[in-house]
Design a protein around this motif. Structure first.
Motif, short mmCIF file in Angstrom:
data_model
loop_
_atom_site.label_atom_id
_atom_site.label_comp_id
_atom_site.label_asym_id
_atom_site.label_seq_id
_atom_site.Cartn_x
_atom_site.Cartn_y
_atom_site.Cartn_z
N TYR A 165 0.84 -1.21 0.00
CA TYR A 165 0.00 0.00 0.00
C TYR A 165 0.88 1.26 0.00
O TYR A 165 0.57 2.25 -0.69
CB TYR A 165 -0.92 0.02 1.22
CG TYR A 165 -2.08 -0.93 1.15
CD1 TYR A 165 -2.56 -1.42 -0.07
CD2 TYR A 165 -2.73 -1.34 2.31
CE1 TYR A 165 -3.63 -2.29 -0.13
CE2 TYR A 165 -3.82 -2.21 2.26
CZ TYR A 165 -4.25 -2.68 1.04
OH TYR A 165 -5.33 -3.54 1.00
N THR A 223 -3.02 -1.05 -5.03
CA THR A 223 -4.39 -1.07 -4.51
C THR A 223 -4.73 -2.43 -3.90
O THR A 223 -4.01 -3.41 -4.09
CB THR A 223 -5.40 -0.79 -5.64
OG1 THR A 223 -5.35 -1.89 -6.58
CG2 THR A 223 -5.08 0.50 -6.36
N THR A 224 -5.84 -2.45 -3.17
CA THR A 224 -6.31 -3.72 -2.60
C THR A 224 -6.59 -4.74 -3.69
O THR A 224 -6.28 -5.92 -3.55
CB THR A 224 -7.60 -3.49 -1.78
OG1 THR A 224 -7.34 -2.53 -0.74
CG2 THR A 224 -8.10 -4.78 -1.16
N SER A 225 -7.16 -4.29 -4.81
CA SER A 225 -7.45 -5.19 -5.93
C SER A 225 -6.17 -5.81 -6.48
O SER A 225 -6.13 -7.01 -6.77
CB SER A 225 -8.17 -4.42 -7.05
OG SER A 225 -9.39 -3.89 -6.60
N TYR A 254 -7.55 -7.09 4.14
CA TYR A 254 -6.67 -6.13 3.48
C TYR A 254 -7.31 -4.74 3.38
O TYR A 254 -6.62 -3.73 3.41
CB TYR A 254 -6.29 -6.62 2.08
CG TYR A 254 -5.45 -7.89 2.08
CD1 TYR A 254 -4.95 -8.41 3.28
CD2 TYR A 254 -5.16 -8.57 0.91
CE1 TYR A 254 -4.20 -9.57 3.29
CE2 TYR A 254 -4.40 -9.74 0.91
CZ TYR A 254 -3.92 -10.23 2.11
OH TYR A 254 -3.17 -11.37 2.12
N ILE A 255 -8.65 -4.70 3.25
CA ILE A 255 -9.34 -3.40 3.28
C ILE A 255 -9.19 -2.79 4.68
O ILE A 255 -8.95 -1.58 4.81
CB ILE A 255 -10.83 -3.56 2.91
CG1 ILE A 255 -10.97 -3.97 1.45
CG2 ILE A 255 -11.59 -2.25 3.17
CD1 ILE A 255 -12.40 -4.24 1.02
N GLN A 277 -6.09 -0.92 5.36
CA GLN A 277 -6.02 0.43 4.76
C GLN A 277 -6.37 1.51 5.77
O GLN A 277 -5.87 2.63 5.69
CB GLN A 277 -6.99 0.52 3.58
CG GLN A 277 -6.51 -0.12 2.30
CD GLN A 277 -7.45 0.18 1.15
OE1 GLN A 277 -8.67 0.12 1.28
NE2 GLN A 277 -6.89 0.54 0.01
N TYR A 278 -7.25 1.18 6.71
CA TYR A 278 -7.79 2.18 7.62
C TYR A 278 -7.19 2.13 9.03
O TYR A 278 -7.21 3.14 9.73
CB TYR A 278 -9.31 2.01 7.74
CG TYR A 278 -10.05 2.21 6.44
CD1 TYR A 278 -10.27 3.49 5.93
CD2 TYR A 278 -10.54 1.13 5.72
CE1 TYR A 278 -10.96 3.68 4.75
CE2 TYR A 278 -11.23 1.30 4.53
CZ TYR A 278 -11.43 2.59 4.04
OH TYR A 278 -12.10 2.76 2.86
N TRP A 326 -14.49 -3.72 8.76
CA TRP A 326 -13.91 -4.68 7.82
C TRP A 326 -13.06 -5.72 8.55
O TRP A 326 -13.00 -6.89 8.11
CB TRP A 326 -13.09 -3.96 6.75
CG TRP A 326 -13.94 -3.19 5.78
CD1 TRP A 326 -13.95 -1.84 5.61
CD2 TRP A 326 -14.89 -3.73 4.87
NE1 TRP A 326 -14.87 -1.49 4.64
CE2 TRP A 326 -15.46 -2.62 4.17
CE3 TRP A 326 -15.35 -5.01 4.58
CZ2 TRP A 326 -16.44 -2.79 3.20
CZ3 TRP A 326 -16.34 -5.18 3.62
CH2 TRP A 326 -16.87 -4.09 2.94
N THR A 362 -18.07 5.26 -2.38
CA THR A 362 -16.87 5.97 -1.95
C THR A 362 -16.61 7.16 -2.88
O THR A 362 -17.04 7.16 -4.03
CB THR A 362 -15.64 5.03 -1.96
OG1 THR A 362 -14.48 5.77 -1.54
CG2 THR A 362 -15.40 4.47 -3.35
#
Length: 323
Positions: free
Chosen positions: A31, A36-38, A93-94, A97-98, A162, A226
């Motif tokens: 990251y 990206t997560t994808s 994984y999402i 991110q946070y 998440w 989003t």
């Protein structure tokens, strides 16, 4: 001989758990490099599938006996079960991110008490008092490990959501993988489940990155969820050799192999205790490589969660024989 097998089982489970615990740190590093997560999840699952196909081919041609093959019903059930595997990686994984990796892994470990709740529903009876006490200890440890006692801490609720979704998916994965097509060789079973998980990953890739880039209506639909459009761009294949290989090895190839070798030798109870090494390893990796701050209260909370896992898996007292 028996002691040697148990020691071998503990060693394999411990190494597998430690390797899996390193995974989120590499995701966070990806990251930081702008992936990206994808891209992260797609590279992990694609290379993981290729690796397992190669291992399955080697096992098939070198095996001295005919290996079991799944029937159509088992394939369907394993594919469906595999979707929870894809959701676990995606949601986890999402979450990363946070929130910090150290917080995310603590949330993922809520699968410990999620599984107790699911088990009680399946068996239609209340769990043993020891398991109830263990759940209470896990919840108390979670409050400390996420540093909620610190009034200055601000947890991103999206990350918490998440992280808990990942724990729910992980719980489902554990229950289905331990009950479906247990006669199949580990590589064949893993390939089918990973294929099911790949469907989820590819759908997310289309929905969150590739689709909105080429289809305006899909982009407008995506923007209802989003306002962030930074990750809507062409797929960067450099993820495959920069991080994909290590993510596939650490996430979808090595740990399942080591677990499948280790658990039969160590036993489910002892194996579950040893596999909890994933928690301190993940937090330590995040502390060393990412510089995430982990205070004494959080370490105490992590210790409480580990203690609850040990308590939950201690052998039950045998009932005295009736003469």
């Amino acid at each position: 001989m028996q002691k040697k097998n148990v020691l071998k089982g503990v060693l394999f489970v411990g190494i597998g758990a430690s390797i899996y615990g390193m995974l989120a740190t590499f995701v966070k590093l990806a990251y930081q490099d702008g992936y990206t997560t994808s891209e992260v999840t797609t590279s992990q699952f694609v290379l993981g599938l290729i690796g397992l196909l190669i291992l399955n081919f080697i096992q098939t041609i070198t095996s001295k006996r005919t290996l079991s093959s799944p029937n159509s019903g088992e394939v369907r059930n394993l594919l469906l079960a595999g979707t929870s595997l894809g959701c676990t990686s995606l949601f986890y994984y999402i979450a990363v991110q946070y929130i910090n990796v150290s917080i995310a892994i603590v949330l993922l470990m809520q699968s410990v008490w999620f599984s107790v709740v699911v088990e009680s529903f399946i068996n239609k009876k209340l769990p043993q008092m020891r398991k109830i006490i263990s759940v209470i200890i896990v919840l108390a440890g979670t409050v400390l490990a996420t540093d909620l006692v610190n009034t200055q801490i601000e947890l991103d609720l999206k990350g918490v959501f998440w992280g808990l979704m990942a724990a729910a998916s992980y719980t489902l994965t554990m229950f289905t993988s331990n009950r479906l097509a247990t006669h199949l060789p580990v590589f064949r079973k893993s390939i089918i489940m990973l294929a099911g998980g790949s469907v989820v990953i590819f759908l997310f890739l289309i929905f969150a990155q590739i689709g909105p880039l080429h289809i305006e209506s899909l982009k407008n639909f995506y923007l209802n969820f989003t306002e962030n459009t930074e990750h809507i761009h062409t797929f960067r294949y450099s993820i495959l050799w920069k991080y994909g290989f290590i993510l596939a090895l650490f996430g979808t190839i090595i740990p399942p192999i080591l677990f499948n070798i280790g658990f039969p030798n160590a036993g489910l109870g002892l194996g579950s205790i040893v596999s909890s090494l994933e928690l301190p390893v993940s937090v330590t990796m995040a502390f060393v490589l990412l510089g995430e701050k982990v205070n004494a209260v959080q370490w105490f909370g992590i210790a409480l969660i580990l203690f609850a896992i040990v308590l939950m898996n201690l052998p039950a007292k045998k009932e005295p024989a009736v003469v």
